[in-house]
Design an enzyme around this catalytic site. Structure first.
Site, mmCIF file in Angstrom:
data_model
loop_
_atom_site.group_PDB
_atom_site.id
_atom_site.type_symbol
_atom_site.label_atom_id
_atom_site.label_comp_id
_atom_site.label_asym_id
_atom_site.label_seq_id
_atom_site.Cartn_x
_atom_site.Cartn_y
_atom_site.Cartn_z
ATOM 1 N N ARG A 1 0.845 -1.209 0.000
ATOM 2 C CA ARG A 1 0.000 0.000 0.000
ATOM 3 C C ARG A 1 0.877 1.256 0.000
ATOM 4 O O ARG A 1 1.000 1.943 -1.005
ATOM 5 C CB ARG A 1 -0.957 -0.018 1.209
ATOM 6 C CG ARG A 1 -2.137 0.948 1.083
ATOM 7 C CD ARG A 1 -1.819 2.410 1.316
ATOM 8 N NE ARG A 1 -1.362 2.671 2.689
ATOM 9 C CZ ARG A 1 -0.902 3.840 3.090
ATOM 10 N NH1 ARG A 1 -0.798 4.857 2.249
ATOM 11 N NH2 ARG A 1 -0.473 4.004 4.327
ATOM 12 N N ASP A 2 1.521 1.520 1.112
ATOM 13 C CA ASP A 2 2.303 2.749 1.258
ATOM 14 C C ASP A 2 3.435 2.802 0.233
ATOM 15 O O ASP A 2 3.781 3.867 -0.284
ATOM 16 C CB ASP A 2 2.878 2.796 2.690
ATOM 17 C CG ASP A 2 3.192 4.200 3.171
ATOM 18 O OD1 ASP A 2 3.067 5.157 2.398
ATOM 19 O OD2 ASP A 2 3.590 4.334 4.341
ATOM 20 N N HIS B 1 5.097 3.628 13.224
ATOM 21 C CA HIS B 1 5.339 3.656 11.766
ATOM 22 C C HIS B 1 6.439 4.676 11.501
ATOM 23 O O HIS B 1 6.197 5.882 11.541
ATOM 24 C CB HIS B 1 4.025 4.051 11.077
ATOM 25 C CG HIS B 1 4.107 4.233 9.590
ATOM 26 N ND1 HIS B 1 3.529 3.350 8.702
ATOM 27 C CD2 HIS B 1 4.676 5.194 8.827
ATOM 28 C CE1 HIS B 1 3.752 3.774 7.461
ATOM 29 N NE2 HIS B 1 4.443 4.893 7.509
ATOM 30 N N HIS C 1 9.770 6.284 9.297
ATOM 31 C CA HIS C 1 10.469 6.447 8.028
ATOM 32 C C HIS C 1 11.957 6.586 8.333
ATOM 33 O O HIS C 1 12.338 7.046 9.406
ATOM 34 C CB HIS C 1 9.951 7.688 7.289
ATOM 35 C CG HIS C 1 8.637 7.446 6.597
ATOM 36 N ND1 HIS C 1 8.317 8.004 5.391
ATOM 37 C CD2 HIS C 1 7.584 6.682 6.953
ATOM 38 C CE1 HIS C 1 7.102 7.599 5.033
ATOM 39 N NE2 HIS C 1 6.629 6.811 5.957
ATOM 40 N N CYS D 1 9.207 9.878 0.395
ATOM 41 C CA CYS D 1 8.709 10.986 1.188
ATOM 42 C C CYS D 1 8.694 12.197 0.275
ATOM 43 O O CYS D 1 9.743 12.624 -0.201
ATOM 44 C CB CYS D 1 9.637 11.234 2.378
ATOM 45 S SG CYS D 1 9.294 12.801 3.178
ATOM 46 N N ASN E 1 9.784 4.711 4.016
ATOM 47 C CA ASN E 1 9.512 3.755 5.087
ATOM 48 C C ASN E 1 10.758 2.962 5.480
ATOM 49 O O ASN E 1 11.589 2.646 4.645
ATOM 50 C CB ASN E 1 8.475 2.732 4.599
ATOM 51 C CG ASN E 1 7.112 3.342 4.369
ATOM 52 O OD1 ASN E 1 6.435 3.709 5.318
ATOM 53 N ND2 ASN E 1 6.719 3.472 3.105
#
Lengths: 334, 334
Positions: B21-22, B214, B216, B247, B256
């Site tokens: 997803r991300d 979560h 990064h 990002c 991530n």
């Protein structure tokens, strides 16, 4: 909150820059001598504790550092900064001493295979040669640091036992007379549990020996290893401007931990590195023009955590439309 | 040695995969639906605890995930793995429920500026919308996780206070009924001291809420932040296969944290992630062919720490020559 590794509380960490040696020697491009001198001077001004300026090796072996004498002689010496140089043998030590190095950095490997592959000598032969160099340094009243490669694992042999690392540390300190020992994670095999354990053992055995940890970020564990070492009592770390300096065993992977990434993280956490981060980042931004490619530095790419970004150009309009929806839904629906 | 963060001692850490997803939503290339399904199935087989399979958003807004229904319906469901999906609104929630998502992941930002810029709503509006979605989920007996973006800082506003993060966490848990909260370091501004403090506060307030962190790796602090959170009691982490997912505020910087880097580090340290690292790496190696470029994964580039390299081809000769020097110097010199 009690003192723990996550809160620096102004504890002093000594940053030792290896970019101009460990970094540049891995580059294809020859960096102009005056540019090297200017880079070392910029690093001095940034407030790092020690700079490994160059290596006094054979110009045929490492042409990138063939200007070692000129660089070491012509840099500005800032009081409080230690200007060290790598020397592989007596000839190199003589050259470094002539060029007024403050310290000599010698090297052998904790792994017999790596020592043979990298230095073409057995460990016993390397140790004998180191003793000769160390005694020459002693005669010139220069301190000696000895880097023990593969202290956290050998890319050919695998794990290197703590007993082996402590055995060689003992001989280097007690027989060869090293003032400092650098435990090198030459190919990025160190992991935090191991780092915490070995660092604690080392400091317990030799509390008065200057211990440096030299990590590579090959597998993404560089900063975590630094923190594990700090938690076990270490306070000296090698790092490379821009994160330059590759690992021949992992093409494309990161090499040395990146100076500005480590300083940025430690300063965020309240440690006192003595480094002016803005000056260090400015120095790092010179590198791409010198070496002909970008560096792995995440801080150069992303900025510091509070280097903010502007609101979107249409932010006022976005906000206005959002607020109008509230106004609309507050109206009686008829 | 006593229990500390550096020694996992088989403590269970839940790895939650967000790459499909991300990660994929940030890619230019559309990954073929069957390839997405195969990737999710490979991730299931690797043993991750949760997979954010896709997002039920407008196909116009994120064309990369326009096949959300098919992917969510056709993946193999492995017992014990939670298959979650991002939903931005009631329409997305209805689609996700129809497609048999196990959990809905909702999102708002801890920063008003970021909420407006990213979601085009005020925080109050987002909160109102989340409550609607959460009540729909409740009616379908589906658990809800709410991701709080910018929990460690906003790229436009700067620091976000702990009080603000705790305020929204409280409302999301106690008013909206979230079973889980994900504190998101949306643009890589988190640092370990902050992470340790905020995680400890969160767990103290809501010990029975499923907390996910979560992170990064934008500024190289990803793994250190994971460890700081573990030290404060967290045991659930989002990560992205290959480290994909950029990002927008830092072009070229890492996004991530990379799943296989985190699993590799935690397994080295003795934590139990439940993940078969070799299977995870194999899944990651499929990515470049799907997305058309290499990933930032250091583990794919460098291998695991004990993936050894052969001795140099001329090692026997090197060793022989070294030993002959000993023999020569042992002879009387005449």
């Amino acid at each position: 909150m009690s003192t723990n590794v996550w809160n620096g509380e102004h504890r002093r960490i000594h940053m030792q820059e290896v970019g101009t040696r460990d970094g540049l020697q891995a580059e294809c491009a020859f960096v102009d001598t005056q540019d090297k001198i200017a880079l070392v001077n910029a690093l001095s001004d940034s407030g790092v504790a020690k700079i490994e300026v160059t290596a006094f090796v054979s110009p045929q072996a490492i042409p990138a550092l063939r200007d070692a004498e000129i660089v070491m002689r012509e840099i500005e010496r800032k009081p409080g900064v230690v200007y060290t140089a790598l020397v592989p043998n007596v000839r190199g030590a003589e050259r470094a001493i002539d060029a007024r190095a403050d310290e000599l950095n010698l090297v052998m490997s904790a792994s017999e295979s790596h020592n043979l592959a990298n230095l073409r000598m057995t460990q016993a032969q390397s140790f004998g040669a180191l003793k000769q160099v160390a005694s020459l340094a002693r005669a010139s009243k220069l301190p000696v640091d000895i880097s023990l490669s593969c202290a956290f694992g050998c890319p050919m042999e695998g794990d290197v036992s703590e007993a082996t690392v402590l055995h060689w540390s003992q001989r280097l300190i007690e027989e060869a007379g090293a003032r400092g020992i650098t435990l090198c994670d030459t190919t990025g095999m160190a992991y935090p549990s191991q780092v915490a354990r070995l660092t604690a053992m080392f400091i317990e055995h030799w509390p008065h020996t200057e211990l440096t940890l030299h990590f590579h970020n090959t597998r993404g564990m560089g900063l975590a290893n630094v923190l594990a070492a700090i938690d076990a009592g270490a306070n000296r770390f090698d790092a490379s401007l821009g994160g330059i300096g590759g690992c021949p065993y992992a093409p494309g992977a990161s090499g040395n931990v990146c100076s500005e990434e480590i300083v940025h993280a430690l300063e965020c956490m309240g440690y006192d590195t003595g480094v002016d981060l803005a000056a260090l980042i400015a120095a790092s931004k010179r590198l791409p023009a010198l070496i002909g490619h970008e560096t792995p530095s995440q801080i150069v790419k992303a900025g510091r955590r509070l280097d903010l970004h502007p609101l979107p150009a249409d932010f006022a309009a976005i906000r206005e439309r959002a607020l109008q929806r509230d106004a609309a839904s507050a109206e009686p629906r008829g």
